[in-house]
Design a protein around this motif. Sequence first.
Motif, PDB file in Angstrom:
ATOM      1  N   ARG A  13     -69.556 -37.973  66.451  1.00 39.30           N
ATOM      2  CA  ARG A  13     -68.560 -38.116  67.510  1.00 39.30           C
ATOM      3  C   ARG A  13     -68.949 -37.387  68.791  1.00 39.30           C
ATOM      4  NH1 ARG A  13     -62.933 -35.947  65.836  1.00 39.30           N
ATOM      5  NH2 ARG A  13     -62.529 -36.292  68.058  1.00 39.30           N
ATOM      6  N   ASN A  55     -58.518 -50.630  63.117  1.00 42.21           N
ATOM      7  CA  ASN A  55     -57.441 -49.637  63.047  1.00 42.21           C
ATOM      8  C   ASN A  55     -57.571 -48.695  61.854  1.00 42.21           C
ATOM      9  OD1 ASN A  55     -55.875 -50.119  65.386  1.00 42.21           O
ATOM     10  ND2 ASN A  55     -55.039 -51.981  64.451  1.00 42.21           N
ATOM     11  N   THR A 113     -58.650 -45.573  59.851  1.00 41.92           N
ATOM     12  CA  THR A 113     -58.968 -44.195  60.227  1.00 41.92           C
ATOM     13  C   THR A 113     -60.102 -43.680  59.351  1.00 41.92           C
ATOM     14  OG1 THR A 113     -56.686 -43.771  60.906  1.00 41.92           O
ATOM     15  CG2 THR A 113     -58.077 -41.848  60.452  1.00 41.92           C
ATOM     16  N   ASN A 115     -64.531 -36.504  61.657  1.00 43.74           N
ATOM     17  CA  ASN A 115     -64.122 -37.796  62.234  1.00 43.74           C
ATOM     18  C   ASN A 115     -62.743 -38.248  61.763  1.00 43.74           C
ATOM     19  OD1 ASN A 115     -66.531 -37.988  63.597  1.00 43.74           O
ATOM     20  ND2 ASN A 115     -67.465 -39.474  62.211  1.00 43.74           N
ATOM     21  N   LEU A 174     -60.162 -40.069  64.026  1.00 37.70           N
ATOM     22  CA  LEU A 174     -60.652 -41.192  64.823  1.00 37.70           C
ATOM     23  C   LEU A 174     -60.573 -42.498  64.039  1.00 37.70           C
ATOM     24  CD1 LEU A 174     -63.875 -39.571  66.345  1.00 37.70           C
ATOM     25  CD2 LEU A 174     -61.638 -39.847  67.452  1.00 37.70           C
ATOM     26  N   THR A 175     -60.264 -43.571  64.734  1.00 37.17           N
ATOM     27  CA  THR A 175     -60.286 -44.897  64.122  1.00 37.17           C
ATOM     28  C   THR A 175     -61.676 -45.497  64.265  1.00 37.17           C
ATOM     29  OG1 THR A 175     -59.694 -46.059  66.152  1.00 37.17           O
ATOM     30  CG2 THR A 175     -57.873 -45.248  64.763  1.00 37.17           C
ATOM     31  N   ASP A 227     -62.346 -46.202  67.824  1.00 36.23           N
ATOM     32  CA  ASP A 227     -62.777 -45.020  68.575  1.00 36.23           C
ATOM     33  C   ASP A 227     -64.267 -44.756  68.373  1.00 36.23           C
ATOM     34  OD1 ASP A 227     -60.118 -44.520  69.362  1.00 36.23           O
ATOM     35  OD2 ASP A 227     -59.737 -43.305  67.579  1.00 36.23           O
ATOM     36  N   LEU A 228     -64.698 -44.828  67.132  1.00 36.95           N
ATOM     37  CA  LEU A 228     -66.086 -44.502  66.802  1.00 36.95           C
ATOM     38  C   LEU A 228     -67.049 -45.565  67.338  1.00 36.95           C
ATOM     39  CD1 LEU A 228     -65.314 -43.261  63.223  1.00 36.95           C
ATOM     40  CD2 LEU A 228     -66.353 -41.860  65.020  1.00 36.95           C
ATOM     41  N   LEU A 251     -66.596 -47.291  70.066  1.00 32.03           N
ATOM     42  CA  LEU A 251     -66.685 -47.053  71.513  1.00 32.03           C
ATOM     43  C   LEU A 251     -67.620 -45.889  71.813  1.00 32.03           C
ATOM     44  CD1 LEU A 251     -65.773 -47.628  74.406  1.00 32.03           C
ATOM     45  CD2 LEU A 251     -63.826 -46.095  74.011  1.00 32.03           C
ATOM     46  N   ILE A 252     -67.502 -44.807  71.055  1.00 36.50           N
ATOM     47  CA  ILE A 252     -68.378 -43.639  71.268  1.00 36.50           C
ATOM     48  C   ILE A 252     -69.843 -44.046  71.093  1.00 36.50           C
ATOM     49  CG2 ILE A 252     -69.056 -41.415  70.278  1.00 36.50           C
ATOM     50  CD1 ILE A 252     -66.081 -41.004  69.563  1.00 36.50           C
ATOM     51  N   GLU A 285     -61.750 -50.382  77.967  1.00 36.54           N
ATOM     52  CA  GLU A 285     -61.919 -49.220  78.836  1.00 36.54           C
ATOM     53  C   GLU A 285     -63.041 -49.451  79.849  1.00 36.54           C
ATOM     54  OE1 GLU A 285     -60.802 -47.960  74.624  1.00 36.54           O
ATOM     55  OE2 GLU A 285     -62.259 -49.300  75.586  1.00 36.54           O
TER      56      GLU A 285
END
Length: 744
Positions: A331, A396, A398, A405, A408-409, A412-413, A415-416, A490
């Motif tokens: 992350r 979605n 988790t 981590n 984080l969903t 999220d991961l 996107l990172i 984003e």
Amino acid sequence: MVRLLGIHAVAGFMIGSTLAAIISPKLEATVSVSSTPTCSSDAIRLHLSDPPYENYFYEDCASSSHVVVTSPLENSNLTFIGPRLVVAWPAGNSGVVAFFAPENGKNGTLGIQLQNSIVTGQTLNPVYLPSKNPSSDNPQVGISGIINFNSSAILTVPILGSIRTIRDFTEGPSILITYIQDAIAFSEIPGRGVSLNRTWLDNVTTTYLDFVPINGSGAVSINRAVNTTLRFESGSYQFTASFDYPQLKPLSPSQVLDPSSSDLTQQNVDQTMSLSFLSYTTKLLAGAWRFLTYFGRDSMLSLLLLQPVLSEGEGGAIEAVIGAFLERVNRTDGSACHEETIGDYTTYLNRNKNITSTAPQCDYKMIDTDYYLPVILKNYFVDSTIGKSRLSAFFNITASVLEENSDLTYADLALIAVEKIMNTSAPFTADGGQIKDNLIHLKEGEIVGEWRDSTYGIGGGRIPYDVNTALVPAALHSIAALSSAGFFPEHPAWNETASQYAQVWEDKTLRFFEVTIPQSTAVSLVEQYVNQSAFTGPSHTDNITSDIVFHGLALDGNNNQSVVRVLNTDDCFRLFLLNSTNQTQLSSFLDQTADHILQPFPVGLSSPVGLFVANPAYGDDPVYAANFTNSAYHGTVVWSWQLAMTAAGLARQLGRCASTTPPDFCAQTALHAKIHTAYTHLWDLIEANAAQLSGEVWSWEYDSDGFRVVPLGALPPPPGTSPTESDIRQLWSLTFLAVHREEF
């Protein structure tokens, strides 16, 4: 040569035999009734022979075991090959190994083999018992079999716990961790047998290895000298290896495959059973026996090639691969996990840092694995109907594997991870940014970073060919497609920005790696290589009728080499991952790729045993001939998955000729014919080596009869290195389930 000797399916779950049962000194242990689960699918039983290695697999819904018996052959190098029993378990990447030696001290005289049970008729039978440990809620599971010694033997070194610990001993400078070895307890058991057990560093899990004589064989005796050993007379002994660690939930052969590919379970029994053995609901494992854990690159490459036949949707193989990748993303910087460390070894690593923890760890030193994610996401969640329907439910989820981590969903991961790719690829695309310094380098302090991850795999290079010329642009093209499909809101401009980045990387990177060697120089270099190397075959220099052109493995190599001048098969990445649009560059690239496939080693890459992944003949430095040998892990050897990706890549390029806007090479009659001839030649080699294709890597020897396949681990390693044993089954070597010869 690998031969499929026996495949047996048994309905339900066989009741495990145990040495705690009543034992007769003349018979094997009687079967003990215990509370065993009932499996909905048949057990997997598989015997694969690759002398001097005999491999046995057993898997049911409760546990999985891989047993390897090594017995030297007459021509084996006894410095590296000795009698050995390995039991490897995917759960915890754990297992046991027992090294044996002849009591008479004469290496090569002791032979060992497994025998079928007279009770069940099988070579291996499952063990399933309540745990002996009151601190553990997990059952004691494992495997039981009969091992025969042709003469009296000594158990010299046992290792119980982690496959990584076993690998440190077998592949390193014989490393043994004193406090781990000292924790092995030896005790006598009924029936004149001996039990070894060791409690892991977690103080909960225990591994057991028991031996009991049968059929009138002599008792096992304990010698408690400086290093405790066991003595066996010639004869047969029942062994049982078990442990009480949480088990993985396997995907059966029918569950790992898409319903439309279910016929493969009958057409390719060995491969589908092997795929099942390496596939679980939460992750796919890299290979057996040495890599029974999660490897990010291996999983993603395998998915790229196997996707047409793998199961989709919740609980399917495709989402198991993608979910396992996202779970383990770093992350802090978006790096992908290369190898996951679990079980006893992760406790050991934490202990070295004065940390008391059994939490899994990830190795983030690789640079190539990052770039597979966008390609995989696009292939499944944009191009697949089922994938599209799973968007919300999947992203979605988790994360739960790594504690860091857990907030984080998967969205999220993802996107990172993708932000890292966009950020690191940007400098090269800027005005005037197309310079070597802006290419993707290995991480600081690391000597490996992509699939050729051995000490000399890329010749000491710092800037890998495959990553920069194929993986980066492929990832960027996929990010653009994902953005256009609504991903990464984003960053709404990524649909255009990533596409622009991709084109620059696709068009402007090859030139950094191009090597051109004049015809006369090429002839001289090949003849020089044949004289310097151990290769005793013909030089084939009459085949060199023009300059030799190829792309080196990496930049900034050993001995101040600006380009690592090793001919290689990594062209397959561009062939398979990119539909290049720079027509002049594409035609030239396909022309030189076809040449290397068609030309025999040491002029090109072709041999009767397959395409060599490296040819150092043009290196013009003795260091290349010394390091890229037929006993080096990434030397003049054959890797199955590279054959598959090269074949799939050539098919992709030839297939473009049927599109509405075919590339220019399609109309260039001589070039198109050469590419097609190379494709046909490659498939002839693949089919001629069908017996090896499911293995990780294989090597060869050359004699008066020409090339002959030999296991890589049976050859003496390069000076200063340890022998590398090939896995009998590797995940990415099962990709010929989906890759087939096509007609053009």
